[in-house]
Design a protein around this motif. Structure first.
Motif, PDB file in Angstrom:
ATOM      1  N   MET A  79      36.625  26.254  44.649  1.00  0.00           N
ATOM      2  CA  MET A  79      36.539  25.272  43.571  1.00  0.00           C
ATOM      3  C   MET A  79      35.772  24.029  43.991  1.00  0.00           C
ATOM      4  O   MET A  79      35.160  23.350  43.163  1.00  0.00           O
ATOM      5  CB  MET A  79      37.954  24.889  43.117  1.00  0.00           C
ATOM      6  N   ALA A  80      35.773  23.724  45.289  1.00  0.00           N
ATOM      7  CA  ALA A  80      35.116  22.504  45.751  1.00  0.00           C
ATOM      8  C   ALA A  80      33.639  22.705  46.046  1.00  0.00           C
ATOM      9  O   ALA A  80      32.835  21.795  45.807  1.00  0.00           O
ATOM     10  CB  ALA A  80      35.831  21.967  46.993  1.00  0.00           C
ATOM     11  N   TYR A  81      33.260  23.882  46.545  1.00  0.00           N
ATOM     12  CA  TYR A  81      31.899  24.047  47.061  1.00  0.00           C
ATOM     13  C   TYR A  81      31.080  25.101  46.324  1.00  0.00           C
ATOM     14  O   TYR A  81      29.879  25.209  46.587  1.00  0.00           O
ATOM     15  CB  TYR A  81      31.953  24.426  48.547  1.00  0.00           C
ATOM     16  N   VAL A  82      31.674  25.876  45.460  1.00  0.00           N
ATOM     17  CA  VAL A  82      30.907  26.849  44.672  1.00  0.00           C
ATOM     18  C   VAL A  82      30.700  26.257  43.282  1.00  0.00           C
ATOM     19  O   VAL A  82      31.677  25.903  42.607  1.00  0.00           O
ATOM     20  CB  VAL A  82      31.649  28.203  44.587  1.00  0.00           C
ATOM     21  N   PRO A  83      29.483  26.104  42.826  1.00  0.00           N
ATOM     22  CA  PRO A  83      29.238  25.479  41.519  1.00  0.00           C
ATOM     23  C   PRO A  83      29.795  26.321  40.376  1.00  0.00           C
ATOM     24  O   PRO A  83      29.964  27.543  40.490  1.00  0.00           O
ATOM     25  CB  PRO A  83      27.712  25.367  41.463  1.00  0.00           C
ATOM     26  N   GLU A  84      30.063  25.638  39.287  1.00  0.00           N
ATOM     27  CA  GLU A  84      30.614  26.344  38.122  1.00  0.00           C
ATOM     28  C   GLU A  84      29.616  27.305  37.500  1.00  0.00           C
ATOM     29  O   GLU A  84      30.001  28.222  36.778  1.00  0.00           O
ATOM     30  CB  GLU A  84      31.072  25.321  37.082  1.00  0.00           C
ATOM     31  N   THR A  85      28.332  27.075  37.766  1.00  0.00           N
ATOM     32  CA  THR A  85      27.306  27.963  37.215  1.00  0.00           C
ATOM     33  C   THR A  85      27.155  29.256  38.013  1.00  0.00           C
ATOM     34  O   THR A  85      26.340  30.104  37.642  1.00  0.00           O
ATOM     35  CB  THR A  85      25.958  27.232  37.189  1.00  0.00           C
ATOM     36  N   HIS A  86      27.899  29.395  39.084  1.00  0.00           N
ATOM     37  CA  HIS A  86      27.807  30.611  39.899  1.00  0.00           C
ATOM     38  C   HIS A  86      28.314  31.800  39.092  1.00  0.00           C
ATOM     39  O   HIS A  86      29.385  31.744  38.479  1.00  0.00           O
ATOM     40  CB  HIS A  86      28.638  30.454  41.170  1.00  0.00           C
ATOM     41  N   PRO A  87      27.564  32.929  39.066  1.00  0.00           N
ATOM     42  CA  PRO A  87      27.969  34.054  38.200  1.00  0.00           C
ATOM     43  C   PRO A  87      29.272  34.721  38.626  1.00  0.00           C
ATOM     44  O   PRO A  87      29.932  35.357  37.802  1.00  0.00           O
ATOM     45  CB  PRO A  87      26.790  35.023  38.309  1.00  0.00           C
ATOM     46  N   ALA A  88      29.652  34.593  39.903  1.00  0.00           N
ATOM     47  CA  ALA A  88      30.855  35.282  40.379  1.00  0.00           C
ATOM     48  C   ALA A  88      31.978  34.315  40.725  1.00  0.00           C
ATOM     49  O   ALA A  88      32.942  34.712  41.382  1.00  0.00           O
ATOM     50  CB  ALA A  88      30.513  36.128  41.611  1.00  0.00           C
ATOM     51  N   ARG A  89      31.890  33.079  40.292  1.00  0.00           N
ATOM     52  CA  ARG A  89      32.923  32.094  40.660  1.00  0.00           C
ATOM     53  C   ARG A  89      34.279  32.460  40.048  1.00  0.00           C
ATOM     54  O   ARG A  89      35.313  32.459  40.729  1.00  0.00           O
ATOM     55  CB  ARG A  89      32.496  30.701  40.203  1.00  0.00           C
ATOM     56  N   ALA A  90      34.288  32.780  38.770  1.00  0.00           N
ATOM     57  CA  ALA A  90      35.548  33.125  38.114  1.00  0.00           C
ATOM     58  C   ALA A  90      36.147  34.400  38.703  1.00  0.00           C
ATOM     59  O   ALA A  90      37.361  34.514  38.894  1.00  0.00           O
ATOM     60  CB  ALA A  90      35.331  33.288  36.610  1.00  0.00           C
ATOM     61  N   GLN A  91      35.295  35.359  39.041  1.00  0.00           N
ATOM     62  CA  GLN A  91      35.794  36.608  39.606  1.00  0.00           C
ATOM     63  C   GLN A  91      36.377  36.380  41.001  1.00  0.00           C
ATOM     64  O   GLN A  91      37.373  36.998  41.381  1.00  0.00           O
ATOM     65  CB  GLN A  91      34.666  37.632  39.661  1.00  0.00           C
ATOM     66  N   MET A  92      35.777  35.488  41.764  1.00  0.00           N
ATOM     67  CA  MET A  92      36.318  35.178  43.084  1.00  0.00           C
ATOM     68  C   MET A  92      37.691  34.530  42.971  1.00  0.00           C
ATOM     69  O   MET A  92      38.612  34.849  43.740  1.00  0.00           O
ATOM     70  CB  MET A  92      35.348  34.259  43.844  1.00  0.00           C
ATOM     71  N   LEU A  93      37.847  33.627  42.018  1.00  0.00           N
ATOM     72  CA  LEU A  93      39.142  32.969  41.845  1.00  0.00           C
ATOM     73  C   LEU A  93      40.213  33.969  41.412  1.00  0.00           C
ATOM     74  O   LEU A  93      41.357  33.917  41.873  1.00  0.00           O
ATOM     75  CB  LEU A  93      39.011  31.833  40.825  1.00  0.00           C
ATOM     76  N   GLU A  94      39.851  34.892  40.515  1.00  0.00           N
ATOM     77  CA  GLU A  94      40.819  35.912  40.094  1.00  0.00           C
ATOM     78  C   GLU A  94      41.200  36.834  41.255  1.00  0.00           C
ATOM     79  O   GLU A  94      42.370  37.207  41.407  1.00  0.00           O
ATOM     80  CB  GLU A  94      40.222  36.730  38.946  1.00  0.00           C
ATOM     81  N   THR A  95      40.237  37.193  42.062  1.00  0.00           N
ATOM     82  CA  THR A  95      40.534  38.060  43.200  1.00  0.00           C
ATOM     83  C   THR A  95      41.435  37.370  44.209  1.00  0.00           C
ATOM     84  O   THR A  95      42.359  37.978  44.769  1.00  0.00           O
ATOM     85  CB  THR A  95      39.221  38.493  43.882  1.00  0.00           C
ATOM     86  N   LEU A  96      41.205  36.086  44.449  1.00  0.00           N
ATOM     87  CA  LEU A  96      42.044  35.345  45.385  1.00  0.00           C
ATOM     88  C   LEU A  96      43.457  35.153  44.836  1.00  0.00           C
ATOM     89  O   LEU A  96      44.434  35.119  45.607  1.00  0.00           O
ATOM     90  CB  LEU A  96      41.408  33.989  45.709  1.00  0.00           C
ATOM     91  N   ASP A  97      43.591  34.991  43.521  1.00  0.00           N
ATOM     92  CA  ASP A  97      44.930  34.864  42.931  1.00  0.00           C
ATOM     93  C   ASP A  97      45.748  36.135  43.106  1.00  0.00           C
ATOM     94  O   ASP A  97      46.988  36.076  43.202  1.00  0.00           O
ATOM     95  CB  ASP A  97      44.810  34.520  41.444  1.00  0.00           C
ATOM     96  N   ALA A  98      45.060  37.284  43.138  1.00  0.00           N
ATOM     97  CA  ALA A  98      45.783  38.557  43.260  1.00  0.00           C
ATOM     98  C   ALA A  98      46.179  38.882  44.690  1.00  0.00           C
ATOM     99  O   ALA A  98      46.964  39.797  44.912  1.00  0.00           O
ATOM    100  CB  ALA A  98      44.917  39.697  42.710  1.00  0.00           C
TER     101      ALA A  98
END
Length: 536
Positions: A79-98
């Motif tokens: 969340m701090a270093y990957v920009p929101e425009t990154h195409p896989a940012r949301a997928q990375m966050l979901e994977t880490l939550d699991a």
């Protein structure tokens, strides 16, 4: 993980109680966002100064982080270093939550101190200091500016860390493939030389994700395209990584001809890292062994064993040693006993020790028994195909012993001693061994008693003086060629001073200017002398 120390009970004499530090294991400090920030500081400075050693320092420090970092801390870094425009940012966050939170191990190795992670010669405050530290506003603004300039490198580092942690968690690998493909497409869209080492690590983890999911063949076309792109961009670490991954996939899928053609059509970069070069030597040694080029395979595997890290990568060194032992046996050599007693390798090399003993004794029955007993182990090690070729070497070793022990022996006795199937098979094998130069003997008929018919025997020739042949000359020639190769390699490895030719050019220009100036002065003196003579 260290084993907890147990205090023995006192029996005869009282024993002093151990110290508190020895009885209680040191608790491992948890990985925080400050540890990740510290490595990001190395990457920022590496991008600013174009020093790859700082990037390599950050990659080395990542080993302790990816083994014990919590998904929540890694999520904060995303969340701090990957920009929101990154195409896989949301997928990375979901994977880490699991991912499940890792259990804190009390006896785990403590992380390296901050002082050990400082860059040599730099005493300034780390720009990636923890949030609680007081930092002047100008320093913060300067750090933000540097961070924005190194945004692709920092983003790639965090993505690499996410892939490593998810792969280490051992979860569902098939769900990781879309994330790995998206991260690989994002990283390869940049063309920055400061990004090469980080991009190669992302490429390695993406290929590993496909391999664990059973879809390694899907990465072959992207790897070939990336290898071509890295060659055009002079990205040596990316070129070496892509080549090693391609060889690994082809060998795992038994595509030996394709792997051999790829290795023969490409060149491995000479200035690449030692780890990648060791992997390349191992794959080339395996290709050479499967292609019946045992001499070249043994040379590459020996070089790989020498260059491999001494204190780490035990599994890799064990795999290299297993293959080296088999190649030595195929060459007709017997490995030393110290090879099988190496630290950490004794259990893994125990089946190969049985094979070596059977080959040395020339006992075909014992060899077949050892192969059948450890067949599952050999198939898991992917050495069963090479081991099947050793049966002929066992027979040749037995024939050598018979040839040395007997001046004349019946073929029926040869069959019994070597434990072959029939007399005809023994005659055929002896004839082939004589033709190949394995033994120096001849097959002659022997007359039996009255009405007994004719039999055949193996007659050994007397051993002549070895120094009367040209074998010493060939051995001396091999040693001279080896010394010349070492000398030529040392000459090629010499580093000459940079811009030395420019200094020679400047010196030549100054010398030429001095000569020109001298000629002008001589011309002026001659003209003045002529004027004076005319005036007189």
């Amino acid at each position: 993980m260290e084993v907890d120390k147990v205090t023995a009970a006192a029996t005869a004499a009282p024993v002093s109680a151990p110290a508190a530090d020895d009885a209680t294991p040191k608790a491992a400090a948890p990985i925080t966002l400050a540890d990740i920030k510290r490595n990001i500081g190395f990457i920022v400075r590496a991008t600013e100064s174009n020093q790859h050693r700082l990037t390599l320092r950050a990659i080395r420090n990542t080993t302790a982080i990816r083994t014990r970092v919590a998904p929540a801390v890694l999520k904060e870094a995303v969340m701090a270093y990957v920009p929101e425009t990154h195409p896989a940012r949301a997928q990375m966050l979901e994977t880490l939550d699991a991912l499940p939170a890792p259990a804190v191990e009390a006896a785990a190795e403590p992380p390296s101190e901050a002082a050990s992670m400082e860059v040599e010669g730099e005493k300034e405050k780390d720009p990636a200091a923890p949030e609680g530290a007081e930092t002047p506003e100008p320093a913060k603004e300067k750090w933000e500016e540097k961070l924005s300039l190194a945004a692709p490198e920092v983003e790639t580092y965090v993505c690499m860390l996410v892939l490593a942690v998810v792969l280490r968690s051992g979860g569902e690998t098939g769900a990781l493939l879309p994330l790995a493909n998206a991260l690989l497409a994002r990283v390869t869209s940049f063309n920055r030389r400061t990004l090469d080492h980080l991009a190669s690590k992302v490429l390695f983890y993406c290929s590993l994700a496909h391999e664990r999911a059973g879809r390694a063949s899907d990465m072959r076309a992207p790897l070939l395209a990336l290898h071509r792109t890295c060659c055009l961009r002079h990205d040596e670490i990316g070129q070496a990584t892509a080549l090693n991954l391609l060889l690994r996939q082809m060998l795992s899928q038994n595509l030996l001809d394709q792997a051999y053609k790829l290795a023969s059509k490409t060149n491995f970069p000479e200035t690449c890292s030692n780890n990648q070069f060791c992997r390349y030597l191992y794959y080339m040694g395996r290709i050479g062994a499967l292609q019946l080029d045992y001499t070249d395979a043994h040379a590459k595997l020996t070089q790989c064993a020498r260059k491999a890290p001494a204190n780490t990568a035990l599994a890799f060194r064990t795999a290299v040693q297993r293959l080296t032992v088999i190649v030595q046996l195929l060459l007709g050599e017997v490995p030393e006993r110290a090879v099988f007693n190496a630290a950490g390798m004794r259990a893994a090399l125990a089946p190969y020790l049985q094979l070596t003993q059977a080959v040395r004794l020339g006992d075909l029955v014992e060899f077949n028994a050892a192969v059948q007993q450890n067949k599952a182990t050999f198939q898991a090690d992917r050495t069963y195909t090479l081991i099947q070729r050793l049966a002929h070497n066992v027979v040749k070793a037995g024939l050598r012993k018979v040839n040395v022990a007997y001046s004349r022996i019946a073929l029926a006795d040869v069959r019994a001693k070597v434990r072959l199937d029939s007399d005809a098979g023994a005659e055929f094998i002896c004839a082939r061994a004589i033709r190949d130069g394995v033994i120096d003997a001849s097959i002659e008929p022997v007359e039996k008693g009255a009405g007994g018919g004719a039999a055949r025997c193996l007659r050994s020739r007397e051993q002549g003086d070895l120094y009367a042949t040209d074998e010493p000359q060939r051995a001396f020639h091999r040693r001279v060629a080896f010394c010349l190769d070492v000398h030529n390699g040392a000459v090629r490895a010499m580093r000459y001073p940079e811009d030395a030719y420019k200094r020679d050019l400047e010196r030549a220009k100054r010398k030429g200017a001095l000569e020109d100036k001298t000629e002008e002065e001589l011309a002026k003196e001659i003209a003045e002398d002529m004027d004076e003579d005319g005036a007189l």
